[in-house]
Design a protein around this motif. Structure first.
Motif, PDB file in Angstrom:
ATOM      1  N   UNK A   7     -38.744  20.990 -33.922  1.00  0.00           N
ATOM      2  CA  UNK A   7     -38.363  20.114 -32.819  1.00  0.00           C
ATOM      3  C   UNK A   7     -38.821  20.707 -31.494  1.00  0.00           C
ATOM      4  N   UNK A   8     -39.128  19.839 -30.527  1.00  0.00           N
ATOM      5  CA  UNK A   8     -39.690  20.287 -29.257  1.00  0.00           C
ATOM      6  C   UNK A   8     -38.888  19.710 -28.100  1.00  0.00           C
ATOM      7  N   UNK A   9     -38.423  20.583 -27.207  1.00  0.00           N
ATOM      8  CA  UNK A   9     -37.734  20.170 -25.989  1.00  0.00           C
ATOM      9  C   UNK A   9     -38.637  20.534 -24.813  1.00  0.00           C
ATOM     10  N   UNK A  10     -39.352  19.564 -24.229  1.00  0.00           N
ATOM     11  CA  UNK A  10     -40.342  19.884 -23.187  1.00  0.00           C
ATOM     12  C   UNK A  10     -39.699  20.297 -21.875  1.00  0.00           C
ATOM     13  N   UNK A  11     -40.482  20.931 -21.037  1.00  0.00           N
ATOM     14  CA  UNK A  11     -40.004  21.416 -19.737  1.00  0.00           C
ATOM     15  C   UNK A  11     -39.477  20.280 -18.872  1.00  0.00           C
ATOM     16  N   UNK A  12     -40.134  19.109 -18.930  1.00  0.00           N
ATOM     17  CA  UNK A  12     -39.711  17.981 -18.096  1.00  0.00           C
ATOM     18  C   UNK A  12     -38.678  17.092 -18.794  1.00  0.00           C
ATOM     19  N   UNK A  13     -38.198  17.512 -19.956  1.00  0.00           N
ATOM     20  CA  UNK A  13     -37.149  16.859 -20.739  1.00  0.00           C
ATOM     21  C   UNK A  13     -37.614  15.582 -21.453  1.00  0.00           C
ATOM     22  N   UNK A  14     -38.540  14.846 -20.851  1.00  0.00           N
ATOM     23  CA  UNK A  14     -39.098  13.671 -21.520  1.00  0.00           C
ATOM     24  C   UNK A  14     -38.097  12.543 -21.740  1.00  0.00           C
ATOM     25  N   UNK A  15     -37.178  12.370 -20.776  1.00  0.00           N
ATOM     26  CA  UNK A  15     -36.159  11.319 -20.900  1.00  0.00           C
ATOM     27  C   UNK A  15     -36.704  10.004 -20.348  1.00  0.00           C
ATOM     28  N   UNK A  16     -36.499   8.928 -21.098  1.00  0.00           N
ATOM     29  CA  UNK A  16     -36.917   7.590 -20.660  1.00  0.00           C
ATOM     30  C   UNK A  16     -35.834   6.994 -19.764  1.00  0.00           C
ATOM     31  N   UNK A  17     -36.236   6.577 -18.579  1.00  0.00           N
ATOM     32  CA  UNK A  17     -35.275   6.128 -17.562  1.00  0.00           C
ATOM     33  C   UNK A  17     -34.437   4.933 -18.011  1.00  0.00           C
ATOM     34  N   UNK A  18     -35.042   4.015 -18.776  1.00  0.00           N
ATOM     35  CA  UNK A  18     -34.361   2.749 -19.086  1.00  0.00           C
ATOM     36  C   UNK A  18     -33.846   2.664 -20.513  1.00  0.00           C
ATOM     37  N   UNK A  19     -33.898   3.768 -21.254  1.00  0.00           N
ATOM     38  CA  UNK A  19     -33.263   3.808 -22.576  1.00  0.00           C
ATOM     39  C   UNK A  19     -31.896   4.467 -22.448  1.00  0.00           C
ATOM     40  N   UNK A  20     -30.911   3.913 -23.140  1.00  0.00           N
ATOM     41  CA  UNK A  20     -29.585   4.521 -23.128  1.00  0.00           C
ATOM     42  C   UNK A  20     -29.592   5.805 -23.963  1.00  0.00           C
ATOM     43  N   UNK A  21     -28.518   6.574 -23.832  1.00  0.00           N
ATOM     44  CA  UNK A  21     -28.367   7.774 -24.658  1.00  0.00           C
ATOM     45  C   UNK A  21     -28.437   7.389 -26.133  1.00  0.00           C
ATOM     46  N   UNK A  22     -27.740   6.329 -26.500  1.00  0.00           N
ATOM     47  CA  UNK A  22     -27.745   5.858 -27.886  1.00  0.00           C
ATOM     48  C   UNK A  22     -29.160   5.512 -28.348  1.00  0.00           C
ATOM     49  N   UNK A  23     -29.908   4.822 -27.508  1.00  0.00           N
ATOM     50  CA  UNK A  23     -31.272   4.418 -27.875  1.00  0.00           C
ATOM     51  C   UNK A  23     -32.196   5.637 -28.002  1.00  0.00           C
ATOM     52  N   UNK A  24     -32.028   6.622 -27.131  1.00  0.00           N
ATOM     53  CA  UNK A  24     -32.803   7.863 -27.253  1.00  0.00           C
ATOM     54  C   UNK A  24     -32.591   8.497 -28.628  1.00  0.00           C
ATOM     55  N   UNK A  25     -31.342   8.558 -29.048  1.00  0.00           N
ATOM     56  CA  UNK A  25     -31.033   9.205 -30.314  1.00  0.00           C
ATOM     57  C   UNK A  25     -31.550   8.377 -31.492  1.00  0.00           C
ATOM     58  N   UNK A  26     -31.453   7.063 -31.406  1.00  0.00           N
ATOM     59  CA  UNK A  26     -31.952   6.195 -32.478  1.00  0.00           C
ATOM     60  C   UNK A  26     -33.462   6.324 -32.639  1.00  0.00           C
TER      61      UNK A  26
END
Length: 235
Positions: A82-101
């Motif tokens: 698994x990879x956790x990038x320096x910039x985190x790579x979080x999508x602004x318009x996806x919910x926490x639930x959607x990120x995990x799905x």
């Protein structure tokens, strides 16, 4: 202990630039191994080379004894990294639930157990389950990035500068979480915050000009003022 990940004389180019010029390192099972060095030493490039973003031009990368040099990034991820990038790579318009799905590879009982465990570890994510990524704080985004990488059956996590830009109290939470995660999976960590790195790391490698130049147990580095000053600029 047996080696989970092994890099042997790895060299990497990005375009015409020869970034990695001889990287040797081992990650032992059940450990946190910290990759240290000044800015521009090649730490992030090492992680991205392991993940296949930048294929190495020379050397070998072995994961669980299997060569992964020539594999695509998605294949390497499926192998259990698994990879956790320096910039985190979080999508602004996806919910926490959607990120995990989106992150989940198998919707089985083990994945559900890991999901429950991670939500106990990071209660903020449970609290903001339906919130979009853009509304999360920096610390919550980092928690989500780590959770997204951990939720699958990964035997190794590559984590790039998890303390960057975070308040001290949040850094403490992230440190505690990584120590608990180590009980379940091994970690290769890039970290500029030496206080954090020295408190949670079992082993260290120091990089300089694209090469690994020193390694050992973290306790040794904590006692070696001269080595820290020479390569990390800290007394």
């Amino acid at each position: 202990m047996s080696s989970l990940l092994s890099l042997q004389n790895v060299e990497t180019y990005i375009g015409q630039y020869h970034i990695l010029q001889g990287v040797d390192l081992q990650v032992e099972k059940g450990s946190i191994t910290v990759l240290l060095g000044r800015n521009g030493a090649g730490k992030t490039t090492t992680l991205r080379t392991i993940m296949g973003f930048y294929p190495p031009s020379k050397g070998e990368i072995l994961f669980e004894g299997k060569r992964i040099n020539d594999q695509k990034t998605y294949q390497i991820a499926k192998n259990g990294i698994g990879f956790v990038p320096e910039d985190q790579g979080i999508f602004q318009h996806l919910t926490v639930e959607e990120h995990m799905k989106v992150a989940i590879q198998k919707n089985d009982d083990q994945t559900k157990e890991r999901m429950e465990w991670i939500l106990e570890l990071f209660p903020d994510l449970k609290k903001f389950w339906k919130k979009e990524g853009g509304y999360l704080s920096g610390g919550q985004k980092q928690m989500l990035a780590i959770s997204r990488a951990f939720v699958n059956d990964n035997r190794l996590l590559l984590v790039d500068e998890p303390s960057k830009g975070l308040a001290p109290i949040v850094i403490e939470k992230v440190m505690g979480a990584l120590i608990q995660i180590k009980e379940k999976t091994s970690i290769l960590l890039v970290e500029q915050n030496f206080i954090m790195a020295s408190q949670i790391g079992d082993y260290f490698y120091i990089m300089d000009d694209g090469q690994t130049v020193h390694s050992g147990e973290m306790q040794q580095l904590k006692k070696d003022d001269e080595l820290r000053k020479k390569y990390l600029g800290i007394a």
